[in-house]
Design an enzyme around this catalytic site. Structure first.
Site, PDB file in Angstrom:
ATOM      1  N   CYS A  95     -37.242 -12.839   6.892  1.00 31.99           N
ATOM      2  CA  CYS A  95     -37.996 -12.275   6.216  1.00 31.99           C
ATOM      3  C   CYS A  95     -39.477 -12.975   5.841  1.00 31.99           C
ATOM      4  O   CYS A  95     -39.309 -14.151   5.897  1.00 31.99           O
ATOM      5  CB  CYS A  95     -37.216 -11.849   4.358  1.00 31.99           C
ATOM      6  SG  CYS A  95     -38.106 -11.183   3.949  1.00 31.99           S
ATOM      7  N   CYS A  98     -39.749 -13.315   2.138  1.00 31.91           N
ATOM      8  CA  CYS A  98     -38.760 -15.222   1.219  1.00 31.91           C
ATOM      9  C   CYS A  98     -38.156 -15.873   2.141  1.00 31.91           C
ATOM     10  O   CYS A  98     -37.755 -16.948   1.762  1.00 31.91           O
ATOM     11  CB  CYS A  98     -37.656 -14.285   0.239  1.00 31.91           C
ATOM     12  SG  CYS A  98     -36.645 -13.436   1.138  1.00 31.91           S
ATOM     13  N   CYS A 144     -35.405  -6.426   2.250  1.00 34.01           N
ATOM     14  CA  CYS A 144     -34.166  -7.698   2.375  1.00 34.01           C
ATOM     15  C   CYS A 144     -33.389  -7.825   1.108  1.00 34.01           C
ATOM     16  O   CYS A 144     -34.542  -7.374  -0.233  1.00 34.01           O
ATOM     17  CB  CYS A 144     -35.825  -8.874   2.462  1.00 34.01           C
ATOM     18  SG  CYS A 144     -35.085 -10.129   2.077  1.00 34.01           S
ATOM     19  N   CYS A 147     -35.466 -10.211  -1.227  1.00 32.35           N
ATOM     20  CA  CYS A 147     -36.979 -10.162  -2.512  1.00 32.35           C
ATOM     21  C   CYS A 147     -37.334  -8.588  -2.325  1.00 32.35           C
ATOM     22  O   CYS A 147     -37.447  -8.392  -2.994  1.00 32.35           O
ATOM     23  CB  CYS A 147     -37.950 -11.099  -1.959  1.00 32.35           C
ATOM     24  SG  CYS A 147     -38.342 -10.347   0.304  1.00 32.35           S
ATOM     25  N   CYS A 167     -34.779  -0.358  13.149  1.00 30.11           N
ATOM     26  CA  CYS A 167     -35.897  -0.477  13.600  1.00 30.11           C
ATOM     27  C   CYS A 167     -36.873  -1.394  12.704  1.00 30.11           C
ATOM     28  O   CYS A 167     -37.176  -0.516  11.894  1.00 30.11           O
ATOM     29  CB  CYS A 167     -36.673   0.814  14.196  1.00 30.11           C
ATOM     30  SG  CYS A 167     -37.634   1.235  14.440  1.00 30.11           S
TER      31      CYS A 167
END
Length: 178
Positions: A95, A98, A144, A147, A167
């Site tokens: 991510c 984070c 995510c 976060c 995707c």
């Protein structure tokens, strides 16, 4: 014209693969992550992933305009424009907000859509899935789990063994080579 381009970009993420393409506290992980780092997940006493939260003003300070638009405002980058959709190196996709490890290159495949596509996350608890009825479509948004950053969408037209196609937006992720 610009609305037509936006609609085509959003619809492209729904396309099936082409036949040729087979933390609410200050102890949360740091949000500034270099492209070569993974911030390991932390778990609370109940073995739940520790989440992190930041006000929009802090995210605006930490992310560039495109990253903020996609990760925090649930935007979508243009198809075939991201830096990760053609990446074939071995490693881990994290991510961008984070540093949580999200996907392995072992599960990445060419979907023909212009966005990085994966058939499963590293661990199911690293992503959150939400129903998305925006733009007159019914989709499943992927965020995510640490976060809350918008990553993309998941569809049920992917390859075996899961049949799923995550995707994702390149701008939502970094890549850490092995």
């Amino acid at each position: 014209m610009k609305y037509s381009i936006l609609l085509l970009s959003l619809l492209a993420c729904q396309l099936a693969p082409s036949p040729q393409a087979a933390v609410a506290n200050s102890q949360a992980p740091a949000a500034i992550v270099s492209a070569d780092s993974i911030v390991p997940p932390q778990y609370d006493a109940q073995k739940r992933l520790v989440k992190m939260t930041k006000p929009a003003s802090e995210w605006k300070r930490l992310l560039n305009e495109q990253e903020f638009y996609v990760l925090r405002e649930e935007g979508t980058e243009r198809a075939f424009s991201g830096d990760l959709w053609k990446n074939h190196a071995q490693g881990t996709y994290t991510c961008r907000g984070c540093g949580l490890p999200l996907f392995s290159s072992d599960t990445k495949f060419e979907s023909g859509t212009g966005w990085p596509s994966f058939w499963k996350p590293l661990k199911p608890e690293y992503v959150t899935e939400n129903k998305d009825n925006g733009y007159g479509m019914v989709r499943v948004e992927v965020e995510c789990a640490r976060c809350g950053g918008h990553l993309g969408h998941v569809f049920d037209d992917g390859p075996r063994p899961t049949g799923l196609r995550y995707c994702m937006n390149s701008v939502s992720m970094d890549f850490v080579a092995q």
